[in-house]
Design an enzyme around this catalytic site. Structure first.
Site, PDB file in Angstrom:
ATOM      1  N   HIS A 184      -3.340 -47.928 -55.141  1.00 40.35           N
ATOM      2  CA  HIS A 184      -4.320 -46.880 -55.431  1.00 40.35           C
ATOM      3  C   HIS A 184      -5.513 -47.443 -56.189  1.00 40.35           C
ATOM      4  CE1 HIS A 184      -0.897 -46.805 -58.341  1.00 40.35           C
ATOM      5  NE2 HIS A 184      -1.864 -47.133 -59.162  1.00 40.35           N
ATOM      6  N   GLN A 252      -5.658 -41.361 -60.064  1.00 40.54           N
ATOM      7  CA  GLN A 252      -5.295 -42.533 -59.254  1.00 40.54           C
ATOM      8  C   GLN A 252      -5.144 -42.110 -57.797  1.00 40.54           C
ATOM      9  OE1 GLN A 252      -2.054 -43.304 -62.071  1.00 40.54           O
ATOM     10  NE2 GLN A 252      -2.670 -45.448 -62.159  1.00 40.54           N
ATOM     11  N   ASP A 284       1.584 -54.201 -57.359  1.00 40.62           N
ATOM     12  CA  ASP A 284       2.041 -53.003 -58.056  1.00 40.62           C
ATOM     13  C   ASP A 284       2.461 -51.905 -57.081  1.00 40.62           C
ATOM     14  OD1 ASP A 284       2.122 -51.449 -60.596  1.00 40.62           O
ATOM     15  OD2 ASP A 284       0.592 -50.246 -59.586  1.00 40.62           O
ATOM     16  N   GLU A 326       6.713 -55.227 -57.241  1.00 43.93           N
ATOM     17  CA  GLU A 326       7.111 -54.249 -58.239  1.00 43.93           C
ATOM     18  C   GLU A 326       7.568 -53.021 -57.465  1.00 43.93           C
ATOM     19  OE1 GLU A 326       6.603 -50.945 -61.307  1.00 43.93           O
ATOM     20  OE2 GLU A 326       5.261 -51.180 -59.635  1.00 43.93           O
ATOM     21  N   ASP A 396       6.821 -50.418 -68.826  1.00 45.87           N
ATOM     22  CA  ASP A 396       7.152 -49.108 -68.271  1.00 45.87           C
ATOM     23  C   ASP A 396       8.428 -48.545 -68.903  1.00 45.87           C
ATOM     24  OD1 ASP A 396       4.990 -48.608 -66.607  1.00 45.87           O
ATOM     25  OD2 ASP A 396       5.836 -49.763 -64.948  1.00 45.87           O
TER      26      ASP A 396
HETATM   27  C1  GLC Z   1       3.342 -49.427 -61.831  1.00 47.14           C
HETATM   28  C2  GLC Z   1       2.971 -49.820 -63.234  1.00 47.14           C
HETATM   29  C3  GLC Z   1       2.882 -48.595 -64.078  1.00 47.14           C
HETATM   30  C4  GLC Z   1       1.872 -47.661 -63.485  1.00 47.14           C
HETATM   31  C5  GLC Z   1       2.190 -47.388 -62.023  1.00 47.14           C
HETATM   32  C6  GLC Z   1       1.041 -46.738 -61.354  1.00 47.14           C
HETATM   33  O1  GLC Z   1       4.597 -48.936 -61.746  1.00 47.14           O
HETATM   34  O2  GLC Z   1       3.900 -50.734 -63.745  1.00 47.14           O
HETATM   35  O3  GLC Z   1       2.558 -48.913 -65.402  1.00 47.14           O
HETATM   36  O4  GLC Z   1       1.854 -46.475 -64.188  1.00 47.14           O
HETATM   37  O5  GLC Z   1       2.419 -48.553 -61.302  1.00 47.14           O
HETATM   38  O6  GLC Z   1       0.007 -47.681 -61.176  1.00 47.14           O
HETATM   39  C1  GLC Z   2       6.638 -47.143 -61.065  1.00 49.32           C
HETATM   40  C2  GLC Z   2       8.087 -46.824 -60.868  1.00 49.32           C
HETATM   41  C3  GLC Z   2       8.589 -45.697 -61.676  1.00 49.32           C
HETATM   42  C4  GLC Z   2       7.990 -45.759 -63.034  1.00 49.32           C
HETATM   43  C5  GLC Z   2       6.521 -45.579 -62.888  1.00 49.32           C
HETATM   44  C6  GLC Z   2       5.760 -45.470 -64.157  1.00 49.32           C
HETATM   45  O1  GLC Z   2       5.929 -46.918 -59.936  1.00 49.32           O
HETATM   46  O2  GLC Z   2       8.417 -46.656 -59.541  1.00 49.32           O
HETATM   47  O3  GLC Z   2       9.967 -45.763 -61.787  1.00 49.32           O
HETATM   48  O4  GLC Z   2       8.555 -44.771 -63.825  1.00 49.32           O
HETATM   49  O5  GLC Z   2       5.980 -46.616 -62.162  1.00 49.32           O
HETATM   50  O6  GLC Z   2       6.232 -46.196 -65.200  1.00 49.32           O
END
Ligand code: GLC
Ligand code: GLC
Length: 650
Positions: A184, A252, A284, A326, A396
């Site tokens: 995004h 986003q 990400d 990720e 996170d």
């Molecule tokens: C990933 C990042 C998290 C963020 C999310 C959306 O999971 O680790 O911090 O909020 O993506 O970008």
């Molecule tokens: C990530 C993960 C989710 C997490 C989020 C924000 O995309 O998939 O489990 O909670 O980001 O931290």
């Protein structure tokens, strides 16, 4: 692979390619393009073959790869060649990582460069610098709402600063990991601004709709990622007069990968950061790359195809650069992000081991290893040239992403057990010393995740407030126990900045209107370097944790079987408080190591009879970490409370 259709298209493309590209010495580029072209073509065709402009898009894809290759420095090209020769280089046990926010760790990039000694003191030689690109003030999601993918936030530094940092890290043999937020953009990105002003070319970069009818269909099967702050998956943009898909925060905007222009833009950005000297790129939220009505819009087959083409293309331009996936998804899904086949369907070489992470926290709360053992047993086998990123904490939340079947197998009730874990880590459970906070509570589903720093979650904050020496000691032991497992499990251990110093929760985020609604900020501290200096003062908490981790890292690097060649055997032992696995050498070498971890506060025994072929051969085995032999009593090893051994057994 030579296949006529793909090859004749390649001939066409090479004929049509721009003259400034043809004039360069592109030998290595062309051999790699030849090797990967069949795969690139067939994958790209699966995704976009229906389009009239397919061949034009293929040409533009090849030009993007070629241009970025031309810009790649000689130094980086040399490193690509070395890594092609030594292609398993990243599976070695010599790598130990740390993830950090540049701002919280060292204010800015020059500051970070000035602190490189710190990593070497600890033994860390891989640094994940979390996103440093510009994000709108007030709606940044900690760097994951990027408004310009090829710039650096001026408060953090310049591209020159980054190149200097990367150069010095190369000299010190420290790897640099950077993020590419592929799923995004910020709603203030140029593409979003264009879409907002009515430009259809850029509206097609996102999923936008004039009415609710399609969004409503999507919503029937899409879960909510941030149910508290950003409920739903679509946001109405008044100026554009359209709904736009926003799976994460409302600012986003999800990119539309069914548009090949988006794919090519993002490939271009990936290669841009590869050329800035990143050794590894963290992609990400990769599970979310493809959206399909009727699905959860996660882990779709096309998301995997996209990653496969990205990998193939990156191998043509910058083959030394690795990807981290990720993908914080169900255990059975995570390992698919390594790809299904090492030659024709490879994706990311490295993936976050969210399964191990969550299971370790389960063992901390329950003080037994029933679910941990069960969960690891059901972890699918991964590809050979692939490795885990093993971590205890990150920036996170902790999601309780276990498989319900595993929970049942461990004799718990899934819903009740999850509730227990939330209560435990938020300190609501009577005997808990944890000081976590709920994150992403979903009142519709009863779901929640957990925020909190490692030290506060294992009870250090509580123990310090009470001045309870014994409890302080237990918390430190737990911190070390958890790290002993990410260092020995197989994969790259990734420490989280602050954890080696016992950093507690930081409540100051509550005073910041941008942050107060997101409890994850409680564990995204600014390092207090005066306090950090206590790591050199024997007797201090910082010293106890830091010096122990430093030793652990040094010992890990010397244990060859800790490299990740899928050389791990989980042992089934009687004592439910223990997690026991063996790491064995390949090719009949010596050096079996047995890892034993006790999650209970009380000492536990491990019967020799449980160990099968892992039974120590002669006399008393030596713990490689402490350099001593553990006590033996009644044909059992004695493992003190909250402790671990790395035992040399052959
Ligand atoms: C990933 C990042 C998290 C963020 C999310 C959306 O999971 O680790 O911090 O909020 O993506 O970008
Ligand atoms: C990530 C993960 C989710 C997490 C989020 C924000 O995309 O998939 O489990 O909670 O980001 O931290």
């Amino acid at each position: 692979m030579y296949e006529q259709v793909a090859h004749s298209l390649l001939n066409d493309i090479l004929n049509r390619i721009k003259p400034e590209i043809c004039q360069q010495d592109l030998r290595h580029f062309y051999t790699r393009l030849g090797a990967n072209f069949y795969a690139i073509h067939s994958l790209f065709e699966k995704l976009y073959g229906e389009r009239d402009d397919f061949e034009q898009q293929m040409l533009s894809l090849v030009e993007t790869m070629a241009k970025r290759y031309i810009q790649r420095s000689d130094e980086l090209r040399q490193r690509d060649l070395q890594r092609e020769k030594d292609h398993n280089w990243f599976l070695s046990q010599k790598w130990v990582g740390m993830a950090l926010y540049c701002k919280g760790f060292a204010d800015d990039l020059p500051g970070l460069r000035g602190r490189l000694n710190y990593f070497q003191e600890l033994g860390v030689n891989l640094i994940h610098v979390m996103p440093i690109m510009p994000c709108p003030e007030g709606s940044s999601d900690g760097g994951y709402a990027v408004s310009d993918f090829q710039k650096i936030d001026p408060r953090i530094g310049t591209l020159q600063n980054l190149n200097d940092l990367a150069g010095e890290m190369r000299q010190r043999e420290i790897l640099l990991v950077l993020d590419v937020v592929v799923n995004h953009t910020s709603n203030r990105h140029y593409w979003a601004e264009q879409a907002r002003s009515g430009n259809p070319v850029y509206q097609d970069y996102y999923y936008t709709f004039t009415t609710r009818s399609v969004p409503d269909m999507f919503e029937q099967s899409m879960p909510e990622i941030f149910p508290e702050n950003a409920p739903g998956n679509f946001t109405w943009d008044e100026e554009m007069g359209r709904w736009v898909m926003t799976v994460f925060n409302d600012y986003q905007w999800d990119l539309n990968y069914s548009n090949p222009a988006v794919f090519i833009e993002m490939l271009n950005i990936i290669l841009f950061w590869a050329n800035q000297g990143a050794d590894i790129l963290r992609l990400d939220a990769v599970a979310f790359l493809w959206k399909k009505i009727g699905s959860t819009c996660q882990n779709e087959r096309e998301a995997h195809l996209i990653l496969q083409v990205l990998k193939d293309c990156c191998q043509v331009t910058a083959p030394g650069v690795l990807f981290i996936a990720e993908a914080i998804v169900a255990p059975g899904e995570v390992s698919k992000y390594f790809g299904e086949d090492a030659v024709i369907a490879k994706e990311c070489e490295i993936a976050y081991n969210a399964t191990l992470m969550a299971l370790l926290w389960d063992a901390v709360a329950t003080k037994n290893t029933r679910l941990l053992n069960q969960g690891i047993r059901s972890l699918p086998i991964k590809l050979e040239r692939a490795t885990w990123l093993n971590y205890v904490r990150c920036h996170d939340d902790i999601g309780l992403g276990f498989d319900d079947r595993d929970i049942l197998h461990a004799d718990y009730h899934p819903l009740e057990h999850r509730k227990f874990l939330i209560d435990y880590f938020t300190g609501r459970f009577a005997e808990s010393h944890a000081r976590g906070l709920p994150f992403g509570q979903n009142h519709k589903t009863g779901d929640a995740r957990i925020s909190g720093s490692l030290a506060s979650l294992v009870g250090l904050e509580y123990a310090l407030e009470l001045g309870d020496e014994r409890a302080i000691d237990d918390a430190i032991k737990l911190i070390l126990l958890l790290h002993s497992l990410i260092m020995s499990f197989g994969g790259i251990p990734l420490l989280y900045y602050g954890d080696a110093l016992g950093t507690l929760n930081d409540d100051s985020y509550r005073d910041d209107p941008e942050k107060k609604g997101d409890t994850r900020w409680v564990h995204r501290p600014a390092i207090d370097w005066q306090k950090a200096a206590r790591r050199n003062t024997p007797g201090s908490i910082e010293y106890k944790i830091f010096s122990a981790l430093k030793r652990m890292i040094a010992v890990r690097k010397e244990i060859a079987v800790f490299a990740d060649f899928n050389n791990r055997e989980l042992l089934d032992v009687q004592n439910p408080h223990l997690f026991v696995f063996g790491r064995y050498p390949l090719h009949h070498q010596q050096g079996h190591v047995l890892v034993v971890a006790n999650f209970n506060r009380k000492p536990q025994h491990l019967a020799f009879d449980d160990l099968g072929t892992w039974k120590p051969r002669h006399g008393r085995p030596v713990d490689l970490y402490k350099g001593e032999s553990p006590d033996i009593f009644n044909r059992s090893l004695v493992i003190p409370g909250f402790s671990f051994y790395w035992l040399e057994v052959s």
